[in-house]
Design an enzyme around this catalytic site. Structure first.
Site, PDB file in Angstrom:
ATOM      1  N   CYS A   3     -15.144   2.371 102.300  1.00 50.61           N
ATOM      2  CA  CYS A   3     -15.624   3.738 102.543  1.00 50.61           C
ATOM      3  C   CYS A   3     -14.719   4.398 103.573  1.00 50.61           C
ATOM      4  O   CYS A   3     -14.557   3.890 104.690  1.00 50.61           O
ATOM      5  CB  CYS A   3     -17.071   3.710 103.032  1.00 50.61           C
ATOM      6  N   CYS A   6     -16.492   5.190 106.909  1.00 53.97           N
ATOM      7  CA  CYS A   6     -16.756   3.974 107.690  1.00 53.97           C
ATOM      8  C   CYS A   6     -15.466   3.515 108.372  1.00 53.97           C
ATOM      9  O   CYS A   6     -15.496   3.049 109.517  1.00 53.97           O
ATOM     10  CB  CYS A   6     -17.322   2.874 106.806  1.00 53.97           C
ATOM     11  N   ASP A  29     -12.242  18.197 110.358  1.00 54.53           N
ATOM     12  CA  ASP A  29     -11.908  18.025 108.956  1.00 54.53           C
ATOM     13  C   ASP A  29     -10.392  18.123 108.786  1.00 54.53           C
ATOM     14  O   ASP A  29      -9.736  18.970 109.394  1.00 54.53           O
ATOM     15  CB  ASP A  29     -12.607  19.095 108.105  1.00 54.53           C
ATOM     16  N   HIS A  45     -23.817   3.535 107.275  1.00 54.37           N
ATOM     17  CA  HIS A  45     -23.410   4.068 105.974  1.00 54.37           C
ATOM     18  C   HIS A  45     -24.630   4.502 105.169  1.00 54.37           C
ATOM     19  O   HIS A  45     -25.467   3.682 104.798  1.00 54.37           O
ATOM     20  CB  HIS A  45     -22.614   3.031 105.177  1.00 54.37           C
ATOM     21  N   ASN A  85     -22.829  18.515 101.094  1.00 56.60           N
ATOM     22  CA  ASN A  85     -22.715  18.438  99.642  1.00 56.60           C
ATOM     23  C   ASN A  85     -23.302  17.109  99.179  1.00 56.60           C
ATOM     24  O   ASN A  85     -22.965  16.059  99.719  1.00 56.60           O
ATOM     25  CB  ASN A  85     -21.251  18.542  99.226  1.00 56.60           C
ATOM     26  N   HIS A  96     -20.146   9.125 101.807  1.00 63.45           N
ATOM     27  CA  HIS A  96     -20.791   8.752 103.082  1.00 63.45           C
ATOM     28  C   HIS A  96     -21.352  10.060 103.608  1.00 63.45           C
ATOM     29  O   HIS A  96     -20.580  11.015 103.840  1.00 63.45           O
ATOM     30  CB  HIS A  96     -19.745   8.134 104.030  1.00 63.45           C
ATOM     31  N   HIS A  98     -22.339  13.360 105.154  1.00 61.23           N
ATOM     32  CA  HIS A  98     -21.667  14.126 106.216  1.00 61.23           C
ATOM     33  C   HIS A  98     -22.173  15.551 106.207  1.00 61.23           C
ATOM     34  O   HIS A  98     -22.525  16.109 105.171  1.00 61.23           O
ATOM     35  CB  HIS A  98     -20.141  14.095 106.053  1.00 61.23           C
ATOM     36  N   HIS A 100     -20.987  19.324 107.282  1.00 60.71           N
ATOM     37  CA  HIS A 100     -19.879  20.200 107.657  1.00 60.71           C
ATOM     38  C   HIS A 100     -20.419  21.260 108.621  1.00 60.71           C
ATOM     39  O   HIS A 100     -21.367  21.974 108.280  1.00 60.71           O
ATOM     40  CB  HIS A 100     -19.328  20.952 106.445  1.00 60.71           C
TER      41      HIS A 100
HETATM   42  P1  5GP Z   1     -17.166  16.782 100.677  1.00 61.01           P
HETATM   43  O1  5GP Z   1     -16.286  17.443  99.661  1.00 61.01           O
HETATM   44  O2  5GP Z   1     -17.444  15.337 100.295  1.00 61.01           O
HETATM   45  O3  5GP Z   1     -18.393  17.546 101.021  1.00 61.01           O
HETATM   46  O4  5GP Z   1     -16.333  16.759 102.034  1.00 61.01           O
HETATM   47  C1  5GP Z   1     -15.409  15.773 102.354  1.00 61.01           C
HETATM   48  C2  5GP Z   1     -14.551  16.347 103.446  1.00 61.01           C
HETATM   49  O5  5GP Z   1     -13.822  15.296 104.037  1.00 61.01           O
HETATM   50  C3  5GP Z   1     -13.521  17.377 102.957  1.00 61.01           C
HETATM   51  O6  5GP Z   1     -13.749  18.621 103.621  1.00 61.01           O
HETATM   52  C4  5GP Z   1     -12.186  16.747 103.307  1.00 61.01           C
HETATM   53  O7  5GP Z   1     -11.227  17.688 103.744  1.00 61.01           O
HETATM   54  C5  5GP Z   1     -12.557  15.761 104.399  1.00 61.01           C
HETATM   55  N1  5GP Z   1     -11.682  14.603 104.471  1.00 61.01           N
HETATM   56  C6  5GP Z   1     -11.296  13.825 103.434  1.00 61.01           C
HETATM   57  N2  5GP Z   1     -10.518  12.822 103.860  1.00 61.01           N
HETATM   58  C7  5GP Z   1     -10.415  12.978 105.217  1.00 61.01           C
HETATM   59  C8  5GP Z   1      -9.732  12.226 106.236  1.00 61.01           C
HETATM   60  O8  5GP Z   1      -9.062  11.228 105.994  1.00 61.01           O
HETATM   61  N3  5GP Z   1      -9.842  12.692 107.510  1.00 61.01           N
HETATM   62  C9  5GP Z   1     -10.578  13.804 107.816  1.00 61.01           C
HETATM   63  N4  5GP Z   1     -10.614  14.179 109.095  1.00 61.01           N
HETATM   64  N5  5GP Z   1     -11.248  14.519 106.886  1.00 61.01           N
HETATM   65  C10 5GP Z   1     -11.156  14.104 105.604  1.00 61.01           C
HETATM   66 ZN    ZN Z   2     -19.413   4.719 104.873  1.00 65.23          ZN
END
Ligand code: 5GP
Ligand code: ZN
Length: 112
Positions: A3, A6, A29, A45, A85, A96, A98, A100
């Site tokens: 993950c 994680c 992000d 997790h 999301n 995992h 999260h 925003h």
């Molecule tokens: P989701 O689309 O799942 O709601 O959001 C995932 C978020 O994680 C995205 O906004 C993406 O830019 C961010 N993200 C993906 N990989 C990484 C990473 O390796 N480091 C950081 N800081 N953010 C990440």
């Molecule tokens: Zn995780």
């Protein structure tokens, strides 16, 4: 477990930390969609909002209680948007849970 978030919590993948305590880790992000774009994740997790249950909901409450403080520390005096999301239709890309925190500008009235 394979993950991404994680691994970020474990420090195996670098990140720009904004806040951390025993329940959560907050970091910038990598692909910001606004001047301020921070992710807040539970240290345990949980795959998504759908994974919240009786056992882990206390940690989620601590996260939601802390988010206004994190937003204030980020300088978001004029408001912000909180998004999680959940699942494929919402384009959740990291499995995992999260949150925003997005702000630092006037955001779109549309959410979808
Ligand atoms: P989701 O689309 O799942 O709601 O959001 C995932 C978020 O994680 C995205 O906004 C993406 O830019 C961010 N993200 C993906 N990989 C990484 C990473 O390796 N480091 C950081 N800081 N953010 C990440
Ligand atoms: Zn995780």
């Amino acid at each position: 477990m394979d993950c991404l978030f994680c691994k970020i919590i474990a420090g195996e993948i670098p990140s720009q930390k904004v806040y951390e305590d025993q329940y959560m880790y907050a970091f910038k992000d990598i692909n910001p969609q606004a001047p301020v774009h921070v992710l807040v994740i539970p240290k345990q997790h949980i795959p998504s909002l759908d994974g919240i249950n009786e056992q882990n909901c206390g940690d989620i409450a601590m996260i939601l209680k802390k988010i206004p403080e994190i937003a204030a520390d980020l300088g978001l005096k004029n408001g912000y948007r909180l998004i999680s999301n959940c699942g494929d239709d919402a384009c959740q890309s990291v499995k995992h849970l999260h949150f925003h925190i997005i702000g630092g500008t006037l955001l779109s009235e549309r959410m979808a």
